[in-house]
Structures are given as structure tokens and as C-alpha cells.
Write a protein that holds these residues in place. Sequence first.
Motif, PDB file in Angstrom:
ATOM      1  N   TRP A  25     -17.350   8.435 -27.524  1.00 55.83           N
ATOM      2  CA  TRP A  25     -17.942   9.702 -27.091  1.00 55.83           C
ATOM      3  C   TRP A  25     -17.211  10.907 -27.665  1.00 55.83           C
ATOM      4  N   ASP A  26     -15.889  10.866 -27.737  1.00 56.17           N
ATOM      5  CA  ASP A  26     -15.147  12.009 -28.260  1.00 56.17           C
ATOM      6  C   ASP A  26     -15.428  12.253 -29.746  1.00 56.17           C
ATOM      7  N   GLN A  27     -15.719  11.204 -30.506  1.00 55.89           N
ATOM      8  CA  GLN A  27     -16.070  11.374 -31.918  1.00 55.89           C
ATOM      9  C   GLN A  27     -17.449  12.009 -32.073  1.00 55.89           C
ATOM     10  N   VAL A  28     -18.367  11.641 -31.206  1.00 51.84           N
ATOM     11  CA  VAL A  28     -19.716  12.214 -31.259  1.00 51.84           C
ATOM     12  C   VAL A  28     -19.676  13.696 -30.907  1.00 51.84           C
ATOM     13  N   GLU A  34     -20.668  20.117 -27.847  1.00 51.63           N
ATOM     14  CA  GLU A  34     -20.901  19.704 -26.459  1.00 51.63           C
ATOM     15  C   GLU A  34     -22.401  19.647 -26.168  1.00 51.63           C
ATOM     16  N   PRO A  35     -22.859  18.573 -25.537  1.00 49.16           N
ATOM     17  CA  PRO A  35     -24.275  18.437 -25.190  1.00 49.16           C
ATOM     18  C   PRO A  35     -24.559  18.999 -23.805  1.00 49.16           C
ATOM     19  N   TRP A  36     -25.837  18.940 -23.426  1.00 50.71           N
ATOM     20  CA  TRP A  36     -26.218  19.222 -22.050  1.00 50.71           C
ATOM     21  C   TRP A  36     -26.015  17.942 -21.278  1.00 50.71           C
ATOM     22  N   ILE A  65     -21.160   5.140 -26.302  1.00 48.17           N
ATOM     23  CA  ILE A  65     -22.616   5.239 -26.192  1.00 48.17           C
ATOM     24  C   ILE A  65     -23.190   3.850 -25.954  1.00 48.17           C
ATOM     25  N   THR A  66     -24.021   3.728 -24.915  1.00 50.40           N
ATOM     26  CA  THR A  66     -24.647   2.456 -24.604  1.00 50.40           C
ATOM     27  C   THR A  66     -26.152   2.482 -24.785  1.00 50.40           C
TER      28      THR A  66
END
Length: 72
Positions: A25-28, A34-36, A65-66
Motif C-alpha cells: 500500500w505504501d508503494q501505491v 493519497e486516495p479517498w 492490495i487484495t
Amino acid sequence: MELLDVLAELARSGNLGPVENGAAWDQVTAALGEPWEVVVGKRRSWLRLFAYGDLELSVCRCQKITLICLQT
């Protein structure tokens, strides 16, 4: 690249740029910002749902991510 090419590549490989199943997640967020966060009720623990516009990502408690959902 045409939209159909992007969707075909997502269907073929499961990747959409830095977004892929099992990605950290930190790489994405480093790549996309930052997403919503989609908050359901008052629950703030992991499993969480995030969105970048029509791209929805489910992130597990190990912060990978799953699930990738692209609204078309």
C-alpha cells in the motif's frame, strides 16, 4: 494508449500501473498520492476500501492490495 488497450492489459495481467494484486500500500500511495477512503460506519480498522476516482482498492490488514475494481 487507448482505453480499450488499458482495460485489456488490466484483464490480462491484473496490473494497472503501480496497482496490482498484492502490491504494498505504501508503494501505491507513493506513486499515486493519497486516495479517498470509503468509510462504512465507524469502523477504522483494516480491511479498508480506498478510491482513486473509478478505481477502487481493497487493502487488507497487512496493507497489501487484495481487490482491484475499476468502474467502467
